[in-house]
Motif scaffolding. Sequence first.
Motif, mmCIF file in Angstrom:
data_model
loop_
_atom_site.group_PDB
_atom_site.id
_atom_site.type_symbol
_atom_site.label_atom_id
_atom_site.label_comp_id
_atom_site.label_asym_id
_atom_site.label_seq_id
_atom_site.Cartn_x
_atom_site.Cartn_y
_atom_site.Cartn_z
ATOM 1 N N HIS A 1 0.838 -1.190 0.000
ATOM 2 C CA HIS A 1 0.000 0.000 0.000
ATOM 3 C C HIS A 1 0.877 1.245 0.000
ATOM 4 O O HIS A 1 1.912 1.275 0.648
ATOM 5 C CB HIS A 1 -0.885 0.019 1.237
ATOM 6 C CG HIS A 1 -2.324 -0.217 0.898
ATOM 7 N ND1 HIS A 1 -3.117 0.762 0.362
ATOM 8 C CD2 HIS A 1 -3.080 -1.326 0.979
ATOM 9 C CE1 HIS A 1 -4.325 0.262 0.145
ATOM 10 N NE2 HIS A 1 -4.332 -1.017 0.517
ATOM 11 N N PHE B 1 -10.129 -2.115 6.640
ATOM 12 C CA PHE B 1 -10.561 -1.461 5.402
ATOM 13 C C PHE B 1 -9.666 -1.815 4.219
ATOM 14 O O PHE B 1 -10.141 -2.068 3.115
ATOM 15 C CB PHE B 1 -10.575 0.055 5.630
ATOM 16 C CG PHE B 1 -10.986 0.869 4.441
ATOM 17 C CD1 PHE B 1 -12.262 0.774 3.917
ATOM 18 C CD2 PHE B 1 -10.098 1.760 3.855
ATOM 19 C CE1 PHE B 1 -12.653 1.538 2.822
ATOM 20 C CE2 PHE B 1 -10.473 2.534 2.775
ATOM 21 C CZ PHE B 1 -11.757 2.420 2.254
ATOM 22 N N PHE B 2 -8.356 -1.853 4.473
ATOM 23 C CA PHE B 2 -7.428 -2.093 3.369
ATOM 24 C C PHE B 2 -7.461 -3.551 2.923
ATOM 25 O O PHE B 2 -7.593 -4.459 3.735
ATOM 26 C CB PHE B 2 -6.001 -1.735 3.782
ATOM 27 C CG PHE B 2 -5.777 -0.264 3.946
ATOM 28 C CD1 PHE B 2 -6.141 0.620 2.951
ATOM 29 C CD2 PHE B 2 -5.191 0.226 5.101
ATOM 30 C CE1 PHE B 2 -5.926 1.986 3.097
ATOM 31 C CE2 PHE B 2 -4.972 1.583 5.255
ATOM 32 C CZ PHE B 2 -5.340 2.456 4.260
ATOM 33 N N HIS C 1 -10.019 -1.091 -6.532
ATOM 34 C CA HIS C 1 -9.621 -0.439 -5.283
ATOM 35 C C HIS C 1 -8.768 -1.409 -4.469
ATOM 36 O O HIS C 1 -8.846 -2.611 -4.670
ATOM 37 C CB HIS C 1 -10.851 -0.069 -4.440
ATOM 38 C CG HIS C 1 -11.794 0.854 -5.123
ATOM 39 N ND1 HIS C 1 -11.518 2.180 -5.303
ATOM 40 C CD2 HIS C 1 -13.009 0.642 -5.687
ATOM 41 C CE1 HIS C 1 -12.520 2.749 -5.947
ATOM 42 N NE2 HIS C 1 -13.440 1.841 -6.192
ATOM 43 N N ASP C 2 -8.012 -0.860 -3.544
ATOM 44 C CA ASP C 2 -7.255 -1.694 -2.613
ATOM 45 C C ASP C 2 -7.877 -1.575 -1.230
ATOM 46 O O ASP C 2 -7.187 -1.541 -0.204
ATOM 47 C CB ASP C 2 -5.790 -1.253 -2.572
ATOM 48 C CG ASP C 2 -5.248 -1.040 -3.974
ATOM 49 O OD1 ASP C 2 -5.390 -1.953 -4.784
ATOM 50 O OD2 ASP C 2 -4.733 0.056 -4.250
ATOM 51 N N SER C 3 -9.192 -1.464 -1.208
ATOM 52 C CA SER C 3 -9.886 -1.263 0.059
ATOM 53 C C SER C 3 -11.321 -1.753 -0.094
ATOM 54 O O SER C 3 -11.746 -2.162 -1.174
ATOM 55 C CB SER C 3 -9.908 0.219 0.431
ATOM 56 O OG SER C 3 -10.801 0.897 -0.426
ATOM 57 N N THR D 1 -0.533 -4.657 3.204
ATOM 58 C CA THR D 1 -1.274 -3.608 3.917
ATOM 59 C C THR D 1 -0.487 -3.236 5.170
ATOM 60 O O THR D 1 0.389 -3.991 5.590
ATOM 61 C CB THR D 1 -2.688 -4.104 4.321
ATOM 62 O OG1 THR D 1 -2.540 -5.260 5.147
ATOM 63 C CG2 THR D 1 -3.523 -4.462 3.092
#
Lengths: 219, 330
Positions: B162, B194-195, B204-206, B270
Amino acid sequence: MAESSRSHGPDGSVRSGISRRTFLKHGGTSAVGAALLEAGAAQAAVDSSMQDGANEVLGPGPIPIDLTINGRRVPVQAEPATTLVDILRNHLGLTGTKIGCDRGACSACTVWLDGQPASSCMTLALDARGRSITTIEGLADGDNLHPVQQAFVEHDALQCGFCTPGMVMSCAALINRKPDAGIEDVKAAISGHLCRCGTYPNIFAAVLAVASENRRRGT
Amino acid sequence: MAMNSFEWADATTVEQAAGLLAESTEQRPVIAKAGGIDLLDLMKEGILAPARLVNLKTIHGLDEIDTENGLTLGALVTLDRIDKDPRIRSRYVALSDAAAHAATPQVRNAATIAGNLLQRPRCWYFRHDHFHGEGADEMESRGADQNQHHAILDNDKNAMVHASTPATALVAYDASVELAGRANGSRVVKLSDFFLPPEMQRAHDSGIESGEVMTRVTIPPLNARAKAAYHKQTERESYDWPICDVAVVLTMEGQTVQNASIVMGWVAPTPRRASESERLLIGNRLTDDLARQAAHAAVADATPLSKNGYKVPVLEAVVRRTILAAAVAG
């Protein structure tokens, strides 16, 4: 006009020998640029599109965008996908602002938005609506260079000059915010700038000289 | 590469923005824009080609900083404001320092906290449109050759890390994010939940969903005796992406550690808690030797790739130093 800025220092020596025209980039000599540099700035543009255009969709073709550049209201026509630096250089001829990496990583494109340094390559023109844009062409007060510009000349703080307008904008913003800035402040202020010629030491010296003069004067 | 042409809509309310974003389809992507920094990067690289941008900056009330009950940051608060706000600096110094060391001054003046948390990985495979085709995720996994900046922990499936460094501090402070949609109101998600591990093919990465807008980032009230430190280790002193970054929040009773939160960024997909290190510290008197043991435990599970073994000792040293720095923080 510009050539007359050559002047003599208190000791009778020729001070810089470099005119504002040759030090700044030459956008100021184009018709539009010259108009932008005129004294007597217009009032800040009132941004009507942000007041009433809640659901209005703009673009994708060219749309009218009102900008305030170097104290003048400047209406332009451009697509929403247009960056501020593209407007400055390619629409208005204000080519003092440079494009290096075009990704916000070299800071050659630095201008001020409301007095704060911004990467104009990473700013969409529409995001500059309602803000006061200052470019290198608008930094001097008439023929009087900003103290940081003058110090860059006196301290030989440039070689090829490509990073210089951006460097000057960041250093001038620092001096405006913190007139007695120290070396760590200067390093932080230009931490995003790349100079391939390696002029950093002379830039530090130039800005510290301005700060030192400010301290001496108690400003 | 020039950006594609796109439409632009100024949103004036979160509900309106959510409604516009919910219209997004694969053929006509609609993408939210706050500071626009990562978005312009992705558009210029040809990774994103939106049909329409929804401008969130015209929404009022999303740029506030509130320190009444813990810390609440509106989604549009810039990294520069987080760096400069004296209330944040006095109580949440790890966050201030993380914001202060992210990107360049120019970028910090524009980049928002929500955009920072939602930015995509800096992985150079991810950032090149050439790699966004068939088999991209497989290539990005351990097989990718140029893995100098990739994960050294939890990297068996995916080695991208991330990009957000403020996230490292925010997870250490147990922060949450508020997400608002048009239909179902808003929800609050712990940042640590969340991540998601970044993947090439995902949008998305979330856990943010289509039609949702991140509205706030919140940190619960801190123990009055909490001390914190943050360190971002880079290859050079000026602006750079990190080798790793570490945030430490300690609650001390004299020399004894009562509570510890240690989070490491840019070393796992993450932001990663150093749980074993925390366990070693809690209940014990903090000494140089204990910090050394805790730092050693932080990298015990490391599985470096072909070119990023150098990150292991760097991370270990940064964990040790940041623990010790937190213990003596004001």
